[in-house]
Design a protein around this motif. Structure first.
Motif: not given
Length: 309
Positions: A290-309
């Protein structure tokens, strides 16, 4: 050839004014899009093995740097002759060049388009998760005020989630007991307006159908160059989603109106949603074909709390 430069530079040599010459070199494929130097060897031996003096020309760029291609602008690296992709600093300015991949409309498949490979970004774009205005000349100007995050139902904020609504391994009723996103229920997060949690570009809008080809729900995919945001299970028909493919969306912008029981928010590092969906019951996947090679699911609750970038 006659030249006044020869007479000026070596006037003590008889005939110096008639000593110039012109040389034409064919451009080979190995030379094209590179910076080269031509070596002039002056020698008293026809084979070049006697006494000699070498003179190196300044670097000559052969179709390097910024060039027009496929209706846009590309950049050939003088050192390698290759089309630049991703970030590139040229003369102190930052530019971004496309890798050639895009969402195939209606397929959720991330595919290669040779016409896009190396194309310079212009205008407002998201790259690596951040918003930039590349203007007409391609020079990146960060728009950090567009890089924020928002809860999808701001009036409720984070709110609360029942056990089965959370991300990860949490409910035996699902395949592999794994939930690839976060569910915002109409009861615990009331309201119809669904707000974008982060900015990006809408890359697809499509439907999920049952075995009788009836619509179950519609979904929208937003890609910011780093994370794919999946808004699904909230919209019963296309008219409930008010953005279109190709639109730029900003954090907090209303993208649609929920009329089903909940919004499922998914986040994945891969923009190839067809592959993401095929691996929705495992934390990450790899597929070298595949074009992207890999993928990982991210915890939305964590992301919306931490705002990682």
């Amino acid at each position: 050839m006659t030249t006044s430069a020869g007479a000026r530079q070596a006037g003590w040599i008889a005939g110096a004014g008639n000593s110039a010459f012109a040389l034409t070199l064919p451009v080979t494929e190995q030379m094209n899009h590179r910076g080269i130097r031509v070596i002039h060897r002056y020698t008293d031996d026809a084979a070049g093995n006697g006494d000699y003096i070498d003179w190196w020309s300044p670097e000559i760029d052969i179709n390097t740097g910024f060039q027009s291609l496929n209706g846009g602008t590309v950049y050939y690296d003088p050192a390698t002759g290759q089309l630049a992709t991703g970030w590139r600093n040229v003369a102190g300015n930052n530019y971004y060049f496309a890798d050639g991949y895009q969402m195939k409309p209606g397929s959720d498949d991330w595919v290669y388009n040779d016409q896009l490979h190396g194309q310079m970004y212009t205008g407002v774009q998201w790259a690596d998760g951040h918003c930039y205005d590349f203007g007409r000349d391609g020079v990146a100007h960060a728009q950090s005020w567009n890089d924020g995050w928002s809860w999808p139902f701001p009036a409720s904020g984070e709110g609360s989630f029942a056990f089965g609504q959370g991300f990860g391994y949490n409910w035996a009723g699902r395949t592999n007991s794994y939930h690839d996103g976060l569910d915002f229920g109409a009861y615990d997060h009331p309201g119809a307006d669904v707000h974008a949690v982060h900015g990006g570009r809408v890359i697809d809008i499509a439907t999920v159908r049952d075995q009788q080809a009836r619509d179950l729900w519609w979904y929208a995919l937003v890609w910011d160059g780093r994370t794919l945001f999946v808004y699904q299970e909230a919209f019963s028909n296309r008219s409930r989603i008010i953005v279109n493919v190709g639109d730029l969306v900003y954090p907090g912008q209303v993208i649609g109106y929920r009329d089903l029981s909940h919004l499922h928010l998914g986040m994945n590092t891969s923009p190839n949603y067809r592959m993401d969906l095929a691996h929705s019951y495992q934390p990450n996947w790899t597929d070298s074909s595949q074009a992207t090679g890999s993928g990982s699911w991210i915890d939305p609750e964590w992301a919306l709390r931490v705002r990682p970038y």
